[in-house]
Structure formats: C-alpha cells, structure tokens
Design a protein around this motif. Sequence first.
Motif, mmCIF file in Angstrom:
data_model
loop_
_atom_site.group_PDB
_atom_site.id
_atom_site.type_symbol
_atom_site.label_atom_id
_atom_site.label_comp_id
_atom_site.label_asym_id
_atom_site.label_seq_id
_atom_site.Cartn_x
_atom_site.Cartn_y
_atom_site.Cartn_z
ATOM 1 N N MET A 29 0.825 -1.204 0.000
ATOM 2 C CA MET A 29 0.000 0.000 0.000
ATOM 3 C C MET A 29 0.858 1.252 0.000
ATOM 4 O O MET A 29 1.833 1.349 0.734
ATOM 5 N N GLY A 30 0.468 2.188 -0.835
ATOM 6 C CA GLY A 30 1.061 3.519 -0.842
ATOM 7 C C GLY A 30 -0.054 4.538 -0.692
ATOM 8 O O GLY A 30 -1.197 4.279 -1.067
ATOM 9 N N LYS A 31 0.268 5.682 -0.161
ATOM 10 C CA LYS A 31 -0.731 6.726 0.048
ATOM 11 C C LYS A 31 -0.672 7.703 -1.120
ATOM 12 O O LYS A 31 0.365 8.286 -1.404
ATOM 13 N N SER A 37 -5.679 5.458 -1.657
ATOM 14 C CA SER A 37 -4.480 4.625 -1.513
ATOM 15 C C SER A 37 -4.264 3.883 -2.810
ATOM 16 O O SER A 37 -5.211 3.587 -3.542
ATOM 17 N N ILE A 38 -3.015 3.567 -3.094
ATOM 18 C CA ILE A 38 -2.698 2.775 -4.273
ATOM 19 C C ILE A 38 -2.108 1.448 -3.797
ATOM 20 O O ILE A 38 -1.294 1.413 -2.874
ATOM 21 N N PHE A 39 -2.605 0.373 -4.379
ATOM 22 C CA PHE A 39 -2.151 -0.963 -4.013
ATOM 23 C C PHE A 39 -1.440 -1.579 -5.200
ATOM 24 O O PHE A 39 -1.875 -1.441 -6.349
ATOM 25 N N THR A 45 -1.714 -2.701 -10.366
ATOM 26 C CA THR A 45 -2.049 -1.692 -9.375
ATOM 27 C C THR A 45 -3.526 -1.335 -9.462
ATOM 28 O O THR A 45 -4.154 -1.488 -10.504
ATOM 29 N N PHE A 46 -4.072 -0.894 -8.338
ATOM 30 C CA PHE A 46 -5.423 -0.336 -8.305
ATOM 31 C C PHE A 46 -5.484 0.681 -7.179
ATOM 32 O O PHE A 46 -4.642 0.702 -6.282
#
Length: 115
Positions: A29-31, A37-39, A45-46
Amino acid sequence: MQVESIRAFVPSKNYEESQSFYQAMGFKMGKASEDLSIFESGNCTFFLQRFYSEEFANNLMLQLAVKNIQEAFELISSIKGYNIKFEPIKNEPWGKVVYLWGPSGELWHITEFNS
C-alpha cells in the motif's frame, strides 16, 4: 494510442478495514492522498478510495490473474476477521477461478488461465 496501464478505483465501505484486507492479500500500500491509496503487486495496481456507493460496490467486478490458483485460494482461506466471502475453486473451460467478495461487496474473479 499506446496504452501503458489501466487502474480501477475500488470503493470502500470502511476505508481502514479495506486497506488492511488488501495488505493481508499481499498488496503493498502507498498513500496517494488522504482519501486515496494505491495498491500494488507485481505490475498490477489499483486505487482504493474513501468513497462508498452500495450500488456501485455491489456491481463492481475485477479480474485478478494469478499463476497458481491453489496458492491464492489458500491465502484467501487463511484471512480472518474481515467481512468477506468466497467460493471454492471452480473449473471453467478457460481455466480455474475463485470468486471473492471483498469487504465492500466488490467481486474479484481470481483466475488461473489454462496454459
């Protein structure tokens, strides 16, 4: 036009629960912002958004292609404490699939295609 990628925006009924669930599924997970959030897993990625519409969530379907459906099923089966449901591996003419409903009602077709 040369397309590089396509990313879905997945709604969340409970943003923090959905973030935790997708991390348990093995996504990093990234913010992106306070409400987004981006996974990521491999080249896939989504986005997960702090937004919920029951009608949208219950009609959203995504396909996640995997190399080993048994491994994916074992991971899904081991995840506890989330409002999810799933079905056993189903054989189809084109491969195998596990249907997984995420915490907000989104339907994932986790698929291993025939070689």
